[in-house]
Design a protein around this motif. Structure first.
Motif, PDB file in Angstrom:
ATOM      1  N   VAL A   1      19.255  -1.244 -10.324  1.00 20.90           N
ATOM      2  CA  VAL A   1      18.086  -1.636 -10.958  1.00 20.90           C
ATOM      3  C   VAL A   1      16.823  -2.025 -10.080  1.00 20.90           C
ATOM      4  CG1 VAL A   1      16.942  -3.351 -12.365  1.00 20.90           C
ATOM      5  CG2 VAL A   1      19.377  -2.572 -13.084  1.00 20.90           C
ATOM      6  N   GLU A   2      17.361  -2.830  -8.963  1.00 17.97           N
ATOM      7  CA  GLU A   2      16.084  -3.335  -8.190  1.00 17.97           C
ATOM      8  C   GLU A   2      15.567  -2.075  -7.024  1.00 17.97           C
ATOM      9  OE1 GLU A   2      16.968  -7.635  -5.941  1.00 17.97           O
ATOM     10  OE2 GLU A   2      18.693  -6.058  -5.593  1.00 17.97           O
ATOM     11  N   THR A   3      16.460  -1.120  -6.878  1.00 23.47           N
ATOM     12  CA  THR A   3      16.213   0.154  -6.224  1.00 23.47           C
ATOM     13  C   THR A   3      15.185   0.922  -6.974  1.00 23.47           C
ATOM     14  OG1 THR A   3      18.344  -0.039  -4.754  1.00 23.47           O
ATOM     15  CG2 THR A   3      17.073   2.287  -5.109  1.00 23.47           C
ATOM     16  N   ALA A   4      15.727   0.811  -8.364  1.00 23.56           N
ATOM     17  CA  ALA A   4      14.817   1.997  -9.266  1.00 23.56           C
ATOM     18  C   ALA A   4      13.455   1.490  -9.450  1.00 23.56           C
ATOM     19  CB  ALA A   4      15.671   2.056 -10.522  1.00 23.56           C
ATOM     20  N   ASN A   5      13.400  -0.192  -9.328  1.00 21.41           N
ATOM     21  CA  ASN A   5      12.156  -0.913  -9.738  1.00 21.41           C
ATOM     22  C   ASN A   5      11.160  -0.977  -8.518  1.00 21.41           C
ATOM     23  OD1 ASN A   5      12.908  -1.221 -12.595  1.00 21.41           O
ATOM     24  ND2 ASN A   5      13.630  -3.037 -12.182  1.00 21.41           N
TER      25      ASN A   5
ATOM     26  N   GLY B   1       7.279  -3.297  -6.505  1.00 19.38           N
ATOM     27  CA  GLY B   1       7.344  -3.668  -5.244  1.00 19.38           C
ATOM     28  C   GLY B   1       8.615  -4.301  -4.538  1.00 19.38           C
ATOM     29  N   TYR B   2       8.225  -4.975  -3.412  1.00 19.04           N
ATOM     30  CA  TYR B   2       9.202  -5.978  -2.620  1.00 19.04           C
ATOM     31  C   TYR B   2       8.920  -7.350  -2.962  1.00 19.04           C
ATOM     32  CZ  TYR B   2      10.530  -1.484  -0.249  1.00 19.04           C
ATOM     33  OH  TYR B   2      10.902  -0.052   0.026  1.00 19.04           O
ATOM     34  N   GLY B   3       9.947  -8.163  -2.757  1.00 18.56           N
ATOM     35  CA  GLY B   3       9.677  -9.611  -2.641  1.00 18.56           C
ATOM     36  C   GLY B   3      10.459 -10.223  -3.969  1.00 18.56           C
ATOM     37  N   VAL B   4      10.164 -11.708  -3.926  1.00 20.49           N
ATOM     38  CA  VAL B   4      10.877 -12.159  -4.896  1.00 20.49           C
ATOM     39  C   VAL B   4      10.687 -12.157  -6.325  1.00 20.49           C
ATOM     40  CG1 VAL B   4      11.037 -14.786  -5.713  1.00 20.49           C
ATOM     41  CG2 VAL B   4      10.980 -14.227  -3.345  1.00 20.49           C
TER      42      VAL B   4
ATOM     43  N   GLY C   1       5.810  -6.708   1.327  1.00 24.59           N
ATOM     44  CA  GLY C   1       6.119  -7.457   0.145  1.00 24.59           C
ATOM     45  C   GLY C   1       4.828  -8.199  -0.842  1.00 24.59           C
ATOM     46  N   ASP C   2       5.321  -9.150  -1.596  1.00 23.28           N
ATOM     47  CA  ASP C   2       4.294  -9.468  -2.140  1.00 23.28           C
ATOM     48  C   ASP C   2       3.215 -10.222  -1.583  1.00 23.28           C
ATOM     49  OD1 ASP C   2       3.552 -10.784  -5.334  1.00 23.28           O
ATOM     50  OD2 ASP C   2       3.388 -12.435  -3.914  1.00 23.28           O
ATOM     51  N   LEU C   3       1.970  -9.710  -1.605  1.00 23.82           N
ATOM     52  CA  LEU C   3       0.775 -10.033  -0.983  1.00 23.82           C
ATOM     53  C   LEU C   3       0.554 -11.734  -1.012  1.00 23.82           C
ATOM     54  CD1 LEU C   3      -1.758  -9.928   0.433  1.00 23.82           C
ATOM     55  CD2 LEU C   3      -3.207  -9.510  -1.539  1.00 23.82           C
ATOM     56  N   PHE C   4       0.694 -12.254  -2.313  1.00 21.64           N
ATOM     57  CA  PHE C   4       0.302 -13.808  -2.303  1.00 21.64           C
ATOM     58  C   PHE C   4       1.604 -14.575  -1.619  1.00 21.64           C
ATOM     59  CE2 PHE C   4       0.773 -18.084  -4.628  1.00 21.64           C
ATOM     60  CZ  PHE C   4      -0.348 -18.429  -4.450  1.00 21.64           C
ATOM     61  N   HIS C   5       2.734 -14.226  -1.886  1.00 24.97           N
ATOM     62  CA  HIS C   5       3.905 -14.903  -1.041  1.00 24.97           C
ATOM     63  C   HIS C   5       3.773 -14.701   0.650  1.00 24.97           C
ATOM     64  CE1 HIS C   5       8.538 -15.666  -0.929  1.00 24.97           C
ATOM     65  NE2 HIS C   5       7.956 -16.806  -0.619  1.00 24.97           N
TER      66      HIS C   5
ATOM     67  N   GLU D   1      -1.205  -7.397   8.735  1.00 23.84           N
ATOM     68  CA  GLU D   1      -1.256  -6.525   7.776  1.00 23.84           C
ATOM     69  C   GLU D   1      -0.234  -6.724   6.821  1.00 23.84           C
ATOM     70  OE1 GLU D   1      -3.126  -3.579   7.223  1.00 23.84           O
ATOM     71  OE2 GLU D   1      -4.634  -3.979   8.748  1.00 23.84           O
ATOM     72  N   ILE D   2      -0.452  -6.866   5.609  1.00 29.24           N
ATOM     73  CA  ILE D   2       0.476  -6.909   4.417  1.00 29.24           C
ATOM     74  C   ILE D   2       0.499  -5.636   3.574  1.00 29.24           C
ATOM     75  CG2 ILE D   2       1.442  -8.281   2.386  1.00 29.24           C
ATOM     76  CD1 ILE D   2       0.048 -10.729   3.719  1.00 29.24           C
ATOM     77  N   VAL D   3       1.336  -4.871   3.611  1.00 27.35           N
ATOM     78  CA  VAL D   3       1.407  -3.517   3.108  1.00 27.35           C
ATOM     79  C   VAL D   3       2.557  -3.532   2.054  1.00 27.35           C
ATOM     80  CG1 VAL D   3       0.746  -2.364   5.175  1.00 27.35           C
ATOM     81  CG2 VAL D   3       3.226  -2.801   4.812  1.00 27.35           C
ATOM     82  N   SER D   4       2.433  -2.490   1.015  1.00 23.76           N
ATOM     83  CA  SER D   4       3.349  -2.303  -0.065  1.00 23.76           C
ATOM     84  C   SER D   4       4.562  -1.342   0.394  1.00 23.76           C
ATOM     85  CB  SER D   4       2.673  -1.582  -1.105  1.00 23.76           C
ATOM     86  OG  SER D   4       2.318  -0.291  -0.598  1.00 23.76           O
ATOM     87  N   GLU D   5       4.654  -1.059   1.564  1.00 25.70           N
ATOM     88  CA  GLU D   5       5.522   0.104   1.833  1.00 25.70           C
ATOM     89  C   GLU D   5       5.650   0.193   3.482  1.00 25.70           C
ATOM     90  OE1 GLU D   5       8.846   0.911   2.299  1.00 25.70           O
ATOM     91  OE2 GLU D   5       8.961   1.855   0.342  1.00 25.70           O
TER      92      GLU D   5
END
Length: 255
Positions: free
Chosen positions: A52-56, A61-64, A128-132, A150-154
Motif C-alpha cells: 500500500v505504501e509503495t502504491a501511494n 509522497g514520502y514521509g510520516v 519527504g514532507d516539506l514541513f517536517h 533542497e527539499i524535493v519530492s523525488e
C-alpha cells in the motif's frame, strides 16, 4: 584550488540523523494494533503495508504523513473494516509522535560534514514532507554548514539534473553522499556523477531497490561518518585525474 569535484551533496535522513529506526518502531506498533484483529503470521501484515505504501507514493509522497495514511488504509483492508475508530486514532497519534520526535544526529556527522565543507561547496538534498523536513533541518543545528538546502519530492536522475542545472554544475563535477542506493547513489552515477554510500543499520526496502550497472568506479562505500572526508577526497583526486586526461585528449583532437 580547482577540483574535479565542485559540489558535494548530502542526504539527510539516516545520513545526517536517525530516521528509519523510528519508522521501524512505528511499524511494530502498527502490527500490534492490527494483531488484535488478524493472525500476524497468516495475514502478512508487513507485506500488505509495504504494498500500500509503495502504491501511494505517487499520491502522498514520502514521509510520516504518507506512512500514516497508508497505515490507515492498510489496517482497514487487512481487518476487513473491523478496526475501531479508537485504534485508527492510535495510528494518527503515533504519526504525531513521529513528527515531534527530536532530531538525533549520527555520531561524528557534524565534524565530517564540516571537514568536507572546508574543501568543497556543500548542499543538502533531501526528499519527504516539506514541513517536517524543514523542521528537522532547523532543529539539527547543521543548516549553517550548507550553502543551500533542497527539499524535493523525488530523487531521480531528472531531479538531480534540474538541481545541478540551477547550480550551474555539470554532473561530472558533483558527488552525492547518502545511505540509499536508490535515491542517493544510482541516479547520480547514471548522470555521470560520483557517490559515497554510507549504509545505515536499517533501510526501508523501497530505498534498497537499485541496480548500479555503470559507474561503480565512481563510488566508494564507508561504514562511519569519520571516513567520509577521506572517501570524498579520494574521489575528488580521481575526478581531477580523469578531467586532466579528458582535457589532454581534447587538446590533441583540437590539433
Amino acid at each position: 584550488m580547482t577540483h574535479g569535484i565542485r559540489l558535494v551533496g548530502f542526504d539527510a535522513d539516516d545520513t545526517l540523523w536517525r530516521s528509519q529506526d523510528y519508522f521501524d518502531e512505528a511499524q511494530l506498533e502498527f502490527e500490534r494494533i492490527v494483531g488484535r484483529y488478524v493472525d500476524l503470521a497468516d495475514g502478512r501484515v508487513a507485506e500488505a503495508l509495504y504494498a500500500v505504501e509503495t502504491a501511494n507514493i505517487a499520491v502522498f509522497g514520502y514521509g510520516v504523513k504518507g506512512m500514516a495514511l497508508s497505515m490507515i488504509e492498510s489496517a482497514t483492508q487487512i481487518t476487513g473494516g473491523r478496526i475501531t475508530a479508537a485504534d485508527l486514532h492510535r495510528i494518527v497519534e503515533m504519526a504525531k509522535t513521529l513528527l515531534r520526535h527530536p532530531v538525533e544526529l549520527l555520531p561524528g556527522i557534524r565534524g565530517a560534514v564540516a571537514a568536507v565543507a572546508e574543501r568543497f561547496d556543500v548542499v543538502l538534498i533531501t526528499k519527504g514532507d516539506l514541513f517536517h523536513q524543514e523542521a528537522k533541518v532547523r532543529d539539527s543545528g547543521l543548516s549553517d554548514l550548507f550553502g543551500r538546502i533542497e527539499i524535493v519530492s523525488e530523487k531521480d536522475p531528472a531531479t538531480y539534473a534540474r538541481v545541478l542545472s540551477e547550480f550551474d554544475v555539470d554532473a561530472s563535477a558533483f558527488l552525492m553522499v547518502g545511505n540509499s542506493p536508490r535515491s542517493d547513489i544510482a541516479p547520480v552515477l547514471a548522470l555521470g556523477g560520483w557517490g559515497v554510500y554510507m549504509p545505515y543499520r536499517t533501510t526501508w526496502a523501497h530505498e534498497t531497490h537499485a541496480e548500479i550497472v555503470d559507474g561503480r568506479e565512481r563510488m566508494r562505500e564507508v561504514a562511519t561518518p569519520d571516513l567520509l572526508p577521506g572517501a570524498v577526497g579520494e574521489l575528488a583526486t580521481q575526478a581531477s585525474a580523469m578531467q586532466r586526461i579528458d582535457d589532454g585528449e581534447n587538446a590533441c583532437d583540437a590539433r
